[in-house]
Write a protein that holds these residues in place. Structure first.
Motif, PDB file in Angstrom:
ATOM      1  N   LEU A 127      65.554  -6.256 104.902  1.00 53.28           N
ATOM      2  CA  LEU A 127      65.267  -7.080 106.060  1.00 53.28           C
ATOM      3  C   LEU A 127      63.814  -7.578 106.023  1.00 53.28           C
ATOM      4  CD1 LEU A 127      66.744  -8.120 108.533  1.00 53.28           C
ATOM      5  CD2 LEU A 127      65.915  -6.146 109.807  1.00 53.28           C
ATOM      6  N   ASP A 128      62.935  -6.744 105.516  1.00 49.19           N
ATOM      7  CA  ASP A 128      61.540  -7.157 105.362  1.00 49.19           C
ATOM      8  C   ASP A 128      61.441  -8.346 104.399  1.00 49.19           C
ATOM      9  OD1 ASP A 128      58.817  -7.201 105.635  1.00 49.19           O
ATOM     10  OD2 ASP A 128      58.438  -5.416 104.431  1.00 49.19           O
ATOM     11  N   LEU A 129      62.229  -8.322 103.325  1.00 48.99           N
ATOM     12  CA  LEU A 129      62.241  -9.423 102.369  1.00 48.99           C
ATOM     13  C   LEU A 129      62.682 -10.722 103.038  1.00 48.99           C
ATOM     14  CD1 LEU A 129      62.111 -10.655  99.540  1.00 48.99           C
ATOM     15  CD2 LEU A 129      64.421  -9.765  99.128  1.00 48.99           C
ATOM     16  N   ILE A 130      63.724 -10.644 103.853  1.00 46.72           N
ATOM     17  CA  ILE A 130      64.193 -11.845 104.553  1.00 46.72           C
ATOM     18  C   ILE A 130      63.102 -12.398 105.456  1.00 46.72           C
ATOM     19  CG2 ILE A 130      65.837 -12.707 106.261  1.00 46.72           C
ATOM     20  CD1 ILE A 130      67.888 -10.780 105.121  1.00 46.72           C
ATOM     21  N   TYR A 131      62.434 -11.521 106.195  1.00 49.53           N
ATOM     22  CA  TYR A 131      61.348 -11.962 107.068  1.00 49.53           C
ATOM     23  C   TYR A 131      60.228 -12.633 106.271  1.00 49.53           C
ATOM     24  CZ  TYR A 131      62.953  -9.740 111.412  1.00 49.53           C
ATOM     25  OH  TYR A 131      63.646  -9.406 112.549  1.00 49.53           O
ATOM     26  N   GLN A 132      59.875 -12.048 105.134  1.00 53.26           N
ATOM     27  CA  GLN A 132      58.788 -12.597 104.328  1.00 53.26           C
ATOM     28  C   GLN A 132      59.144 -13.977 103.785  1.00 53.26           C
ATOM     29  OE1 GLN A 132      55.867 -11.157 104.225  1.00 53.26           O
ATOM     30  NE2 GLN A 132      56.534  -9.262 105.226  1.00 53.26           N
ATOM     31  N   VAL A 133      60.374 -14.151 103.321  1.00 53.52           N
ATOM     32  CA  VAL A 133      60.803 -15.444 102.793  1.00 53.52           C
ATOM     33  C   VAL A 133      60.800 -16.498 103.899  1.00 53.52           C
ATOM     34  CG1 VAL A 133      62.744 -16.705 101.791  1.00 53.52           C
ATOM     35  CG2 VAL A 133      62.137 -14.449 100.911  1.00 53.52           C
ATOM     36  N   LEU A 134      61.293 -16.118 105.074  1.00 52.74           N
ATOM     37  CA  LEU A 134      61.295 -17.056 106.193  1.00 52.74           C
ATOM     38  C   LEU A 134      59.877 -17.429 106.607  1.00 52.74           C
ATOM     39  CD1 LEU A 134      64.137 -15.576 108.446  1.00 52.74           C
ATOM     40  CD2 LEU A 134      64.229 -17.631 107.022  1.00 52.74           C
ATOM     41  N   GLN A 135      58.989 -16.448 106.614  1.00 56.88           N
ATOM     42  CA  GLN A 135      57.598 -16.707 106.971  1.00 56.88           C
ATOM     43  C   GLN A 135      56.967 -17.722 106.022  1.00 56.88           C
ATOM     44  OE1 GLN A 135      55.544 -15.812 109.377  1.00 56.88           O
ATOM     45  NE2 GLN A 135      53.667 -16.605 108.448  1.00 56.88           N
ATOM     46  N   ILE A 136      57.184 -17.543 104.740  1.00 53.69           N
ATOM     47  CA  ILE A 136      56.614 -18.454 103.747  1.00 53.69           C
ATOM     48  C   ILE A 136      57.226 -19.850 103.882  1.00 53.69           C
ATOM     49  CG2 ILE A 136      56.484 -18.931 101.267  1.00 53.69           C
ATOM     50  CD1 ILE A 136      56.297 -15.885 100.835  1.00 53.69           C
ATOM     51  N   GLY A 137      58.546 -19.908 104.041  1.00 58.76           N
ATOM     52  CA  GLY A 137      59.212 -21.197 104.126  1.00 58.76           C
ATOM     53  C   GLY A 137      58.797 -22.000 105.346  1.00 58.76           C
ATOM     54  N   PHE A 138      58.798 -21.376 106.517  1.00 63.87           N
ATOM     55  CA  PHE A 138      58.451 -22.104 107.731  1.00 63.87           C
ATOM     56  C   PHE A 138      56.967 -22.476 107.771  1.00 63.87           C
ATOM     57  CE2 PHE A 138      62.403 -20.188 109.538  1.00 63.87           C
ATOM     58  CZ  PHE A 138      63.035 -21.387 109.834  1.00 63.87           C
ATOM     59  N   ALA A 139      56.119 -21.702 107.111  1.00 58.64           N
ATOM     60  CA  ALA A 139      54.697 -22.033 107.072  1.00 58.64           C
ATOM     61  C   ALA A 139      54.433 -23.314 106.291  1.00 58.64           C
ATOM     62  CB  ALA A 139      53.907 -20.878 106.464  1.00 58.64           C
ATOM     63  N   LEU A 140      55.381 -23.716 105.440  1.00 57.15           N
ATOM     64  CA  LEU A 140      55.199 -24.922 104.641  1.00 57.15           C
ATOM     65  C   LEU A 140      55.726 -26.182 105.338  1.00 57.15           C
ATOM     66  CD1 LEU A 140      56.091 -23.601 101.072  1.00 57.15           C
ATOM     67  CD2 LEU A 140      53.823 -24.164 101.974  1.00 57.15           C
ATOM     68  N   ILE A 141      56.383 -26.033 106.479  1.00 51.73           N
ATOM     69  CA  ILE A 141      56.883 -27.198 107.211  1.00 51.73           C
ATOM     70  C   ILE A 141      55.742 -28.146 107.612  1.00 51.73           C
ATOM     71  CG2 ILE A 141      58.089 -27.962 109.279  1.00 51.73           C
ATOM     72  CD1 ILE A 141      59.900 -26.764 107.170  1.00 51.73           C
ATOM     73  N   PRO A 142      54.612 -27.653 108.140  1.00 60.11           N
ATOM     74  CA  PRO A 142      53.508 -28.583 108.442  1.00 60.11           C
ATOM     75  C   PRO A 142      52.982 -29.323 107.219  1.00 60.11           C
ATOM     76  CG  PRO A 142      53.190 -26.496 109.593  1.00 60.11           C
ATOM     77  CD  PRO A 142      54.318 -26.289 108.628  1.00 60.11           C
ATOM     78  N   VAL A 143      53.070 -28.698 106.048  1.00 58.58           N
ATOM     79  CA  VAL A 143      52.657 -29.389 104.822  1.00 58.58           C
ATOM     80  C   VAL A 143      53.574 -30.584 104.569  1.00 58.58           C
ATOM     81  CG1 VAL A 143      52.355 -29.159 102.325  1.00 58.58           C
ATOM     82  CG2 VAL A 143      51.719 -27.272 103.838  1.00 58.58           C
ATOM     83  N   ALA A 144      54.884 -30.363 104.709  1.00 57.94           N
ATOM     84  CA  ALA A 144      55.834 -31.460 104.535  1.00 57.94           C
ATOM     85  C   ALA A 144      55.595 -32.554 105.574  1.00 57.94           C
ATOM     86  CB  ALA A 144      57.265 -30.925 104.634  1.00 57.94           C
ATOM     87  N   LEU A 145      55.296 -32.154 106.802  1.00 57.28           N
ATOM     88  CA  LEU A 145      55.021 -33.141 107.853  1.00 57.28           C
ATOM     89  C   LEU A 145      53.789 -33.970 107.528  1.00 57.28           C
ATOM     90  CD1 LEU A 145      55.488 -34.365 110.657  1.00 57.28           C
ATOM     91  CD2 LEU A 145      54.170 -32.450 111.615  1.00 57.28           C
ATOM     92  N   ALA A 146      52.722 -33.312 107.092  1.00 55.39           N
ATOM     93  CA  ALA A 146      51.491 -34.036 106.761  1.00 55.39           C
ATOM     94  C   ALA A 146      51.718 -35.026 105.623  1.00 55.39           C
ATOM     95  CB  ALA A 146      50.389 -33.038 106.396  1.00 55.39           C
ATOM     96  N   LEU A 147      52.439 -34.603 104.594  1.00 58.03           N
ATOM     97  CA  LEU A 147      52.719 -35.505 103.480  1.00 58.03           C
ATOM     98  C   LEU A 147      53.595 -36.671 103.922  1.00 58.03           C
ATOM     99  CD1 LEU A 147      53.365 -32.923 100.619  1.00 58.03           C
ATOM    100  CD2 LEU A 147      51.324 -34.311 100.976  1.00 58.03           C
ATOM    101  N   TYR A 148      54.548 -36.389 104.782  1.00 57.10           N
ATOM    102  CA  TYR A 148      55.422 -37.452 105.292  1.00 57.10           C
ATOM    103  C   TYR A 148      54.612 -38.491 106.065  1.00 57.10           C
ATOM    104  CZ  TYR A 148      58.994 -39.715 108.147  1.00 57.10           C
ATOM    105  OH  TYR A 148      59.783 -40.648 108.783  1.00 57.10           O
ATOM    106  N   LEU A 149      53.716 -38.036 106.913  1.00 55.57           N
ATOM    107  CA  LEU A 149      52.917 -38.961 107.719  1.00 55.57           C
ATOM    108  C   LEU A 149      51.958 -39.773 106.850  1.00 55.57           C
ATOM    109  CD1 LEU A 149      52.166 -36.612 110.738  1.00 55.57           C
ATOM    110  CD2 LEU A 149      53.697 -38.589 110.723  1.00 55.57           C
ATOM    111  N   LEU A 150      51.410 -39.155 105.832  1.00 53.72           N
ATOM    112  CA  LEU A 150      50.492 -39.880 104.946  1.00 53.72           C
ATOM    113  C   LEU A 150      51.210 -40.938 104.118  1.00 53.72           C
ATOM    114  CD1 LEU A 150      48.109 -37.079 103.594  1.00 53.72           C
ATOM    115  CD2 LEU A 150      47.557 -38.899 105.220  1.00 53.72           C
ATOM    116  N   SER A 151      52.530 -40.822 103.987  1.00 52.86           N
ATOM    117  CA  SER A 151      53.291 -41.794 103.199  1.00 52.86           C
ATOM    118  C   SER A 151      53.922 -42.862 104.070  1.00 52.86           C
ATOM    119  CB  SER A 151      54.386 -41.075 102.403  1.00 52.86           C
ATOM    120  OG  SER A 151      55.332 -40.481 103.283  1.00 52.86           O
TER     121      SER A 151
END
Length: 322
Positions: A127-151
């Protein structure tokens, strides 16, 4: 009906009372029975009046939309920056300021307090592994948003900020050099801060000992690097440049943002990351490439995260690292 008596392909079936059919002639004139409602020309539709005095409604489309004013563009970009930062590093900076206020008023001095960078989120490893993967994945959503806006203007945001892999060996070499130039003095600054009592004790990780611990720490290092360098450097500096800020203020804003979200670790890490922010922002200003910064940040975090996890527990206790 056409002049030769053949059915007109533009004639629509009648609706309502007899003789009230809606007919669109080939020249664009719309009639209702024998009364003209309006004429459609070059994207503009005008309304007409029927024989019974009823005025028909019609849509009006301008031939061209005037471009937004410079003030409107600046207002939109400013709002966009606040939204992106509010979803990512700006939010972290606010929480870090509240956290340092809490630490300073809690009673024990900063030197006696502790923080953990990669804590465990469940006592059950799977369960800790699932939490860690979700934490990493959702933390990258703002990166995708920033790149989308810059394009938004059709240009590749990845190429715009130099996040591409067109120069892998050069980026790797520059990144390694920056990691050494920033990381080695950073460790000394951390030790000095601990000695002066202005830096909390930072534990790099507190994960369960499992097969996935090292891989998760490596992915966490990459995630941190992408999040911080894309948003605090690439996105923020490009947007402030679009707003026509002066260059020294752009570099200063990027560095202050970086220092702010490390403030929860104490005054030493705030100052150290502020200096790191100045160096990274100036490099980006000169080269317009964020990939070497991502490489440097990843290397530094990998050394700290994985190196900490590799130190035996008794050594950590002897070095006051746990």
């Amino acid at each position: 009906m056409t002049a030769d008596g053949a059915p007109d392909e533009h004639t629509l079936p009648a609706s309502g009372p007899a003789g009230a059919g809606l007919t669109t002639e080939a020249d664009g004139t719309t009639t209702h029975g024998t009364t003209t409602h309006g004429t459609t020309t070059a994207g503009t539709t005008t309304a007409g009046t029927t024989t019974d005095g009823t005025t028909t409604a019609a849509l009006t489309r301008p031939d061209s939309v005037p471009p937004p004013s410079e003030r409107a563009v600046r207002r939109r970009l400013t709002t966009e920056i606040w939204i992106v930062l509010g979803l990512s590093l700006g939010r972290s900076g606010i929480y870090a300021m509240v956290a340092i206020l809490d630490r300073l008023t809690a009673g024990p001095p900063l030197g006696d307090q502790t923080t953990t960078l990669n804590p465990s989120r469940s006592a059950r490893p799977w369960l800790d592994l699932i939490y860690q993967v979700l934490q990493i994945g959702f933390a990258l959503i703002p990166v995708a948003l920033a790149l989308y806006l810059l394009s938004a203007n059709g240009r590749s945001a990845v190429r715009r900020i130099g996040l591409d892999v067109t120069r892998p060996w050069r980026d790797l070499g520059v990144g390694a050099a920056l990691a050494a130039a920033i990381g080695i003095p950073g460790l000394g600054l951390y030790a000095l801060g601990r000695a002066l009592g202005i830096t909390v004790q930072v534990q790099a990780e507190a994960l369960n000992s499992a097969w996935w611990t090292i891989p998760i720490l490596l992915f966490a290092a990459i995630q941190n690097a992408l999040l911080e360098e894309v948003i605090a450097v690439g996105y923020l500096m490009e947007r402030l440049r679009d707003l026509r800020w002066r260059t020294p203020l752009i570099v200063l804003a990027s560095a202050l943002l970086r220092g702010s979200y490390h403030l929860y670790q104490g005054w030493g890490p705030f100052f150290g990351n502020f200096v790191m922010g100045l160096v990274f922002a100036e490099y980006y200003r000169r080269r317009r490439r964020v990939m070497p910064l991502v490489v440097a940040h990843t290397i530094m975090d990998m050394v700290v995260f994985v190196g900490y996890a590799s130190i035996p527990d008794e050594w950590r206790d002897a070095l006051h690292l746990s």
